[in-house]
Design an enzyme around this catalytic site. Structure first.
Site, PDB file in Angstrom:
ATOM      1  N   HIS A 176      -1.059  -1.120  -4.370  1.00  0.00           N
ATOM      2  CA  HIS A 176      -2.401  -1.022  -3.764  1.00  0.00           C
ATOM      3  C   HIS A 176      -2.339   0.587  -3.462  1.00  0.00           C
ATOM      4  O   HIS A 176      -1.452   1.244  -3.080  1.00  0.00           O
ATOM      5  CB  HIS A 176      -2.671  -1.687  -2.468  1.00  0.00           C
ATOM      6  N   SER A 225       0.951  -1.045   0.032  1.00  0.00           N
ATOM      7  CA  SER A 225      -0.281   0.001   0.025  1.00  0.00           C
ATOM      8  C   SER A 225       0.790   1.005  -0.039  1.00  0.00           C
ATOM      9  O   SER A 225       1.728   1.352   1.082  1.00  0.00           O
ATOM     10  CB  SER A 225      -0.679  -0.018   1.308  1.00  0.00           C
ATOM     11  N   ASP A 241      -6.575  -6.502   3.886  1.00  0.00           N
ATOM     12  CA  ASP A 241      -5.853  -5.028   4.075  1.00  0.00           C
ATOM     13  C   ASP A 241      -5.910  -4.328   5.619  1.00  0.00           C
ATOM     14  O   ASP A 241      -6.941  -4.056   6.004  1.00  0.00           O
ATOM     15  CB  ASP A 241      -6.742  -3.897   3.163  1.00  0.00           C
ATOM     16  N   MET A 291      -8.464   8.416  -0.504  1.00  0.00           N
ATOM     17  CA  MET A 291      -9.300   8.673   0.809  1.00  0.00           C
ATOM     18  C   MET A 291      -9.836  10.166   0.737  1.00  0.00           C
ATOM     19  O   MET A 291      -9.096  10.893   0.116  1.00  0.00           O
ATOM     20  CB  MET A 291      -8.358   8.643   2.044  1.00  0.00           C
ATOM     21  N   MET A 308     -12.098   4.955  -0.934  1.00  0.00           N
ATOM     22  CA  MET A 308     -12.533   5.264   0.311  1.00  0.00           C
ATOM     23  C   MET A 308     -13.423   6.473   0.272  1.00  0.00           C
ATOM     24  O   MET A 308     -12.774   7.498   0.560  1.00  0.00           O
ATOM     25  CB  MET A 308     -11.734   5.236   1.578  1.00  0.00           C
ATOM     26  N   ASP A 344      -4.574   3.817  -2.161  1.00  0.00           N
ATOM     27  CA  ASP A 344      -5.447   4.027  -1.326  1.00  0.00           C
ATOM     28  C   ASP A 344      -6.173   5.563  -1.561  1.00  0.00           C
ATOM     29  O   ASP A 344      -5.220   6.483  -1.204  1.00  0.00           O
ATOM     30  CB  ASP A 344      -4.856   3.915   0.259  1.00  0.00           C
ATOM     31  N   HIS A 382      -8.364   1.323  -4.347  1.00  0.00           N
ATOM     32  CA  HIS A 382      -9.284   1.267  -3.225  1.00  0.00           C
ATOM     33  C   HIS A 382      -9.800   2.512  -2.981  1.00  0.00           C
ATOM     34  O   HIS A 382      -9.336   3.345  -2.328  1.00  0.00           O
ATOM     35  CB  HIS A 382      -8.287   0.754  -2.018  1.00  0.00           C
ATOM     36  N   MET A 430     -11.358  -5.458   5.195  1.00  0.00           N
ATOM     37  CA  MET A 430     -10.434  -4.520   5.882  1.00  0.00           C
ATOM     38  C   MET A 430     -10.513  -5.356   7.186  1.00  0.00           C
ATOM     39  O   MET A 430     -11.338  -5.618   7.829  1.00  0.00           O
ATOM     40  CB  MET A 430     -11.198  -3.151   6.178  1.00  0.00           C
TER      41      MET A 430
HETATM   42  O1  LIG Z   1      -6.356   1.135   3.585  1.00  0.00           O
HETATM   43  C1  LIG Z   1      -5.613   1.240   4.503  1.00  0.00           C
HETATM   44  C2  LIG Z   1      -6.255   2.151   5.587  1.00  0.00           C
HETATM   45  O2  LIG Z   1      -7.277   2.507   5.347  1.00  0.00           O
HETATM   46  C3  LIG Z   1      -4.218   0.817   4.459  1.00  0.00           C
HETATM   47  O3  LIG Z   1      -4.022   0.194   3.072  1.00  0.00           O
HETATM   48  C4  LIG Z   1      -4.016   0.024   5.485  1.00  0.00           C
HETATM   49  O4  LIG Z   1      -4.153   0.302   6.524  1.00  0.00           O
HETATM   50  C5  LIG Z   1      -2.625  -0.496   5.289  1.00  0.00           C
HETATM   51  O5  LIG Z   1      -1.659  -0.011   6.092  1.00  0.00           O
HETATM   52  P1  LIG Z   1      -0.892  -1.053   7.153  1.00  0.00           P
HETATM   53  O6  LIG Z   1      -0.310  -2.363   6.395  1.00  0.00           O
HETATM   54  O7  LIG Z   1       0.032  -0.228   7.809  1.00  0.00           O
HETATM   55  O8  LIG Z   1      -1.951  -1.376   8.146  1.00  0.00           O
END
Ligand SMILES: O=C(CO)[C@H](O)[C@H](O)COP(=O)(O)O
Length: 232
Positions: free
Chosen positions: A38, A13, A181, A42, A74, A40, A72, A143
């Site tokens: 990946h 990520s 994730d 937001m 969000m 993200d 992804h 998640m």
């Molecule tokens: O979507 C996410 C948070 O919303 C991140 O992808 C996820 O938390 C990955 O980070 P880590 O591996 O440090 O937990």
């Protein structure tokens, strides 16, 4: 599909990458054996953080990234950004069903745009959102933290949810990827794989590894993930 037939993919990520050197970070992590980027997204509305959008996805493609990009979303609402990410070169586009007014339509928009479609489930979101759309889903993303931030601890109840999602995928007979994730580490990736995941997002475990000055800094963590997965 039995465990023996599952291929495991690692999806770092970029939330935890150095954004000032993003192209180089992505090049380095792919050179270390990552399978998927990946990405993200937001919006400071659906989740309490603000990150990157389709322009950054397009910039990575222009930089020369050919690996699959797993966007992804969000965000709420989702549909307009779906079109933008299709145009920006995303491979997978996943979204949270609670954030879409019309889940079936959003999935169809992604597939009509030539991308693979996925639904994302927060820790407390039931898998029943899958009931009438399994035929339109290419990926299920569970998640294992509440979305918004990297570096949180894996929520153990997700293991049971993975087993249930794996049952649903096997019953469907479709090649749906099961992605996890949040809080994925070298120490827990094998247990997560045994529960049914085949695609592993890891942010802080990857991008906080090694030293800034080492261009191969991600080699050892990626190797350690593969060694753990080979035991499954
Ligand atoms: O979507 C996410 C948070 O919303 C991140 O992808 C996820 O938390 C990955 O980070 P880590 O591996 O440090 O937990």
């Amino acid at each position: 599909m039995s465990d023996a037939n599952r291929d495991f993919l690692i999806a770092p990520s970029i939330l935890s990458a150095d954004f000032a050197r993003l192209g180089e970070e992505v090049d380095n992590v792919l050179a270390s054996g990552a399978d998927i980027v990946h990405f993200d997204v937001m919006d400071n509305h659906y989740v309490p953080n603000l990150t990157i959008g389709p322009m950054v996805c397009e910039a990575l493609r222009k930089h020369g990234v050919t690996a699959p990009i797993d966007a992804h979303l969000m965000v709420k609402p989702v549909d307009r950004l779906i079109g933008d990410f299709i145009d920006a070169g995303a491979t997978y586009i996943t979204f949270h069903p609670e954030a879409s007014e019309h889940v079936d339509r959003s999935l169809q928009l992604i597939r009509d745009g030539g991308c693979r479609a996925g639904l994302v489930f927060n820790p407390a979101t039931p898998l029943s959102y899958l009931d009438y759309v399994m035929d339109k889903v290419d990926m299920i993303l569970l998640m294992s933290v509440n979305p918004g931030f990297g570096g949180q601890a894996f929520i153990p109840a997700t293991l049971d949810k993975l087993r249930e999602a794996r049952r649903r995928i096997d019953a469907s007979g479709r090649a749906i990827r099961l992605e996890i994730d949040g809080g994925v580490k070298v120490e827990n990736i094998a247990e997560i794989a045994r529960a049914g995941a085949d695609t592993f997002v890891a942010g802080s475990a990857v991008f906080k590894a090694g030293s800034d000055s080492d261009p191969n800094r991600y080699d050892s963590v990626m190797r350690a993930f593969r060694e753990q997965l080979a035991l499954v």
